[in-house]
Design an enzyme around this catalytic site. Structure first.
Site, PDB file in Angstrom:
ATOM      1  N   GLU A   2       0.235  -1.369  -0.078  1.00  0.00           N
ATOM      2  CA  GLU A   2       0.194   0.601  -0.171  1.00  0.00           C
ATOM      3  C   GLU A   2       0.535   0.887  -0.477  1.00  0.00           C
ATOM      4  OE1 GLU A   2      -3.533   0.035  -0.076  1.00  0.00           O
ATOM      5  OE2 GLU A   2      -3.549  -1.917   0.558  1.00  0.00           O
ATOM      6  N   CYS A  31      -2.156   9.446   2.195  1.00  0.00           N
ATOM      7  CA  CYS A  31      -1.862   8.931   1.539  1.00  0.00           C
ATOM      8  C   CYS A  31      -2.323   9.567   0.112  1.00  0.00           C
ATOM      9  CB  CYS A  31      -1.774   7.217   1.221  1.00  0.00           C
ATOM     10  SG  CYS A  31      -2.849   6.581   1.980  1.00  0.00           S
TER      11      CYS A  31
HETATM   12  P1  NAD Z   1       7.356   5.065   7.596  1.00  0.00           P
HETATM   13  O1  NAD Z   1       8.513   5.780   7.826  1.00  0.00           O
HETATM   14  O2  NAD Z   1       6.651   4.988   8.756  1.00  0.00           O
HETATM   15  O3  NAD Z   1       7.318   3.356   7.268  1.00  0.00           O
HETATM   16  C1  NAD Z   1       6.483   2.536   6.966  1.00  0.00           C
HETATM   17  C2  NAD Z   1       6.812   1.806   7.758  1.00  0.00           C
HETATM   18  O4  NAD Z   1       8.586   0.725   7.292  1.00  0.00           O
HETATM   19  C3  NAD Z   1       7.239   1.234   9.185  1.00  0.00           C
HETATM   20  O5  NAD Z   1       6.826   0.686   9.831  1.00  0.00           O
HETATM   21  C4  NAD Z   1       9.041   1.317   8.757  1.00  0.00           C
HETATM   22  O6  NAD Z   1       9.733   1.349  10.250  1.00  0.00           O
HETATM   23  C5  NAD Z   1       8.927   0.195   7.985  1.00  0.00           C
HETATM   24  N1  NAD Z   1       9.764   1.100   7.650  1.00  0.00           N
HETATM   25  C6  NAD Z   1      10.953   1.981   6.896  1.00  0.00           C
HETATM   26  N2  NAD Z   1      12.559   2.179   6.759  1.00  0.00           N
HETATM   27  C7  NAD Z   1      12.328   0.854   6.638  1.00  0.00           C
HETATM   28  C8  NAD Z   1      13.866   0.966   6.420  1.00  0.00           C
HETATM   29  N3  NAD Z   1      15.431   0.656   6.018  1.00  0.00           N
HETATM   30  N4  NAD Z   1      13.895  -1.297   6.101  1.00  0.00           N
HETATM   31  C9  NAD Z   1      12.562  -1.555   6.653  1.00  0.00           C
HETATM   32  N5  NAD Z   1      11.773  -1.110   7.670  1.00  0.00           N
HETATM   33  C10 NAD Z   1      11.519   0.464   7.632  1.00  0.00           C
HETATM   34  O7  NAD Z   1       6.531   5.614   6.576  1.00  0.00           O
HETATM   35  P2  NAD Z   1       6.845   6.507   5.110  1.00  0.00           P
HETATM   36  O8  NAD Z   1       7.647   5.674   4.221  1.00  0.00           O
HETATM   37  O9  NAD Z   1       7.154   7.965   5.567  1.00  0.00           O
HETATM   38  O10 NAD Z   1       5.017   6.896   4.505  1.00  0.00           O
HETATM   39  C11 NAD Z   1       4.941   7.462   4.122  1.00  0.00           C
HETATM   40  C12 NAD Z   1       4.064   7.169   2.769  1.00  0.00           C
HETATM   41  O11 NAD Z   1       3.451   5.834   2.199  1.00  0.00           O
HETATM   42  C13 NAD Z   1       3.952   8.052   1.402  1.00  0.00           C
HETATM   43  O12 NAD Z   1       4.096   7.971   0.102  1.00  0.00           O
HETATM   44  C14 NAD Z   1       2.303   7.670   1.512  1.00  0.00           C
HETATM   45  O13 NAD Z   1       1.979   7.567   0.617  1.00  0.00           O
HETATM   46  C15 NAD Z   1       2.350   6.265   2.115  1.00  0.00           C
HETATM   47  N6  NAD Z   1       1.570   5.942   2.564  1.00  0.00           N
HETATM   48  C16 NAD Z   1       0.378   4.958   1.676  1.00  0.00           C
HETATM   49  C17 NAD Z   1      -0.736   3.877   2.377  1.00  0.00           C
HETATM   50  C18 NAD Z   1      -1.900   3.154   1.660  1.00  0.00           C
HETATM   51  O14 NAD Z   1      -2.432   3.006   2.709  1.00  0.00           O
HETATM   52  N7  NAD Z   1      -1.445   2.958  -0.221  1.00  0.00           N
HETATM   53  C19 NAD Z   1      -1.430   5.201   3.659  1.00  0.00           C
HETATM   54  C20 NAD Z   1      -0.464   5.917   3.790  1.00  0.00           C
HETATM   55  C21 NAD Z   1       1.191   5.899   3.150  1.00  0.00           C
END
Ligand code: NAD
Length: 446
Positions: free
Chosen positions: A222, A256
């Site tokens: 997602e 998102c």
């Molecule tokens: P985040 O930083 O919370 O990362 C998501 C998860 O990935 C966390 O649980 C984190 O621990 C893990 N993570 C982060 N870096 C990592 C690494 N190097 N190795 C392994 N795991 C790791 O979230 P984010 O990426 O900042 O979220 C924002 C993005 O998510 C935006 O692009 C947004 O559009 C997207 N998003 C999508 C949805 C959807 O439902 N499609 C919903 C919310 C957010």
């Protein structure tokens, strides 16, 4: 280990944890409908008994207004659970399949049946850290899986609260919470899961998919991206502006499926600038900074990233910011060109650029020249425009008239396509995601 909440997890500990849940899964404990419903009912109780605690934690982490916390996180998840509890038995019923063709003795029957997958891993993002964690967890449990639950680390207060509450409500033989960031997530991803459900950015999404490939584990990703909004000429711009403001600036734009940018013709753009300015003032007052009805940016890194985007185009309204308070005013930018910084990445913050196009053809070309969005929005009264957008573009969801709210229709799948993700969930689609649809043929021996 009885109550499972882990942080600082090593790969060996992660392996032991997954082994333990797999052993439980193999006993058949998670398969009966009664167990699944009980877990959902307990998850619902967690949300209703601790709604205010969760709202407080969300306020601490994101300055999330209480009404927003209930609407988009707590009550949203309760409604999803209620819908699942109401329909689960019907969704799980085996579906007969017609047998045609020669070679099947009389009395042969075919059907499909949903099997749980085994041990699932759910990894949440921070922007809706209750909803994005617990809605997929509900789907995994409803499908009869054991599940490892990894809350988002940037929303620390919410993560800590969920890590304390979940083991008090759910079956600890079949569920475990692991708090932590990249190190713990990497330790988990090295393990053999039967499904990985990840919500977050595309960069980590690629890493998740690579790790899953080692074990041939299916993934749901997602992800995000830029969600365009097409505004047709001759629409009621007061309504359009109110709906754009009400959705774009929720959670300070950190959604998102938030409208990312507007495409419209030059005359409509001018009028929309004014309508948006009025709508922002109507909703938040002249200076939303002290307003409790407006969120804050998650951390300094995102604050700095966002303020660097404020230089694009011409500022119509907003632009004020305060690093100490992680506050950025609801901002509208006009005369933005496609190669400016604000158009080079997903904004994920309270900045709405307006770009002009000559009309629908150019708008469709613009959308199709870029990554497939998670959602495409359009405000139009014209059926041909509706049909053309539906037929000539590709996006996770297509929504005419009320951004974001397609998520709240429980019978619609939610998910991306291409760069915005793969797979989907919500309601019956969560069961499809967290189950295997098994083909069963039954041919009589005599
Ligand atoms: P985040 O930083 O919370 O990362 C998501 C998860 O990935 C966390 O649980 C984190 O621990 C893990 N993570 C982060 N870096 C990592 C690494 N190097 N190795 C392994 N795991 C790791 O979230 P984010 O990426 O900042 O979220 C924002 C993005 O998510 C935006 O692009 C947004 O559009 C997207 N998003 C999508 C949805 C959807 O439902 N499609 C919903 C919310 C957010």
């Amino acid at each position: 280990m009885t109550t499972e909440t882990r942080t600082g997890l090593t790969a060996d500990e992660a392996a032991a944890l997954v082994d333990r849940l797999r052993t439980t899964y193999r006993t058949g404990r998670t398969k009966p409908l009664a167990w699944r419903k009980e877990q959902l009912t307990r998850l619902r109780a967690l949300l209703t008994e601790h709604g205010d605690d969760l709202a407080d934690a969300l306020h601490t982490d994101l300055h999330k207004p209480r009404a927003e916390a209930y609407l988009s996180e707590i009550d949203f998840t309760v409604r999803e659970i209620d819908h699942t509890l109401e329909h689960l038995e019907e969704w799980l019923r085996p579906q007969p399949a017609a047998i045609t063709g020669p070679g099947f003795p009389d009395g042969s029957a075919a059907r499909t049946k949903f099997d749980p997958l085994g041990v699932a891993l759910v990894i949440s993002a921070w922007n809706y850290p209750v909803n994005l964690l617990l809605v997929p967890v509900a789907g995994a449990l409803a499908s009869g899986n054991a599940v490892v639950i990894k809350p988002a680390e940037h929303t620390e207060a919410t993560s800590a609260l969920l890590a304390r509450l979940l083991p008090a409500y759910l079956d600890n033989e079949a569920t475990a919470v692991v708090e932590g960031g990249p190190a713990e997530t990497t330790a988990l991803l090295a393990q053999h899961f039967d499904h990985i459900f990840y919500t977050g950015g595309g960069a980590v999404g690629r890493f998740v998919m690579k790790a899953a490939a080692e074990h041939l584990t299916p993934v749901t990703l997602e992800l995000g991206g830029k969600c365009p909004v097409f505004v047709d000429r001759d629409v009621d711009l007061t309504t359009v502006a109110a709906r754009l403001v009400g959705t774009k600036f929720t959670n300070a734009g950190q959604t998102c499926v938030a409208p990312d940018y507007v495409l419209t013709d030059p005359a409509t753009a001018r009028a929309l600038e004014n309508a948006l300015t009025v709508a922002i003032e109507d909703r938040y007052g002249a200076g939303p900074a002290p307003s409790d009805a407006y969120g804050r940016i998650i951390n300094e890194r995102h604050f700095d990233r966002l303020t660097a985007l404020l230089g694009s185009g011409r500022t119509v309204t907003g632009g004020q910011h305060d690093r100490a308070g992680k506050y950025i005013a609801p901002t509208v930018l006009a005369d933005v060109s496609p190669d400016e910084p604000v158009m080079r990445e997903e904004i994920f913050g309270p900045i709405l650029p307006i770009l002009t196009v000559s009309g629908l053809d150019e708008a469709i070309g613009f959308i199709n020249d870029r990554d497939k969005p998670l959602a495409l929005y359009a405000f139009t009264e014209n059926d041909t425009t509706r049909r053309r957008l539906a037929d000539e573009t590709s996006s996770g969801g297509l929504n005419f008239g009320l951004p974001i709210r397609h998520l709240a229709v429980p019978e619609l799948p939610f998910g991306g396509v291409g760069a915005s993700g793969m797979g989907n969930y919500h309601g019956r689609y969560s069961i499809e995601t967290f189950s295997h649809r098994k083909a069963v043929l039954d041919v009589p021996l005599s």
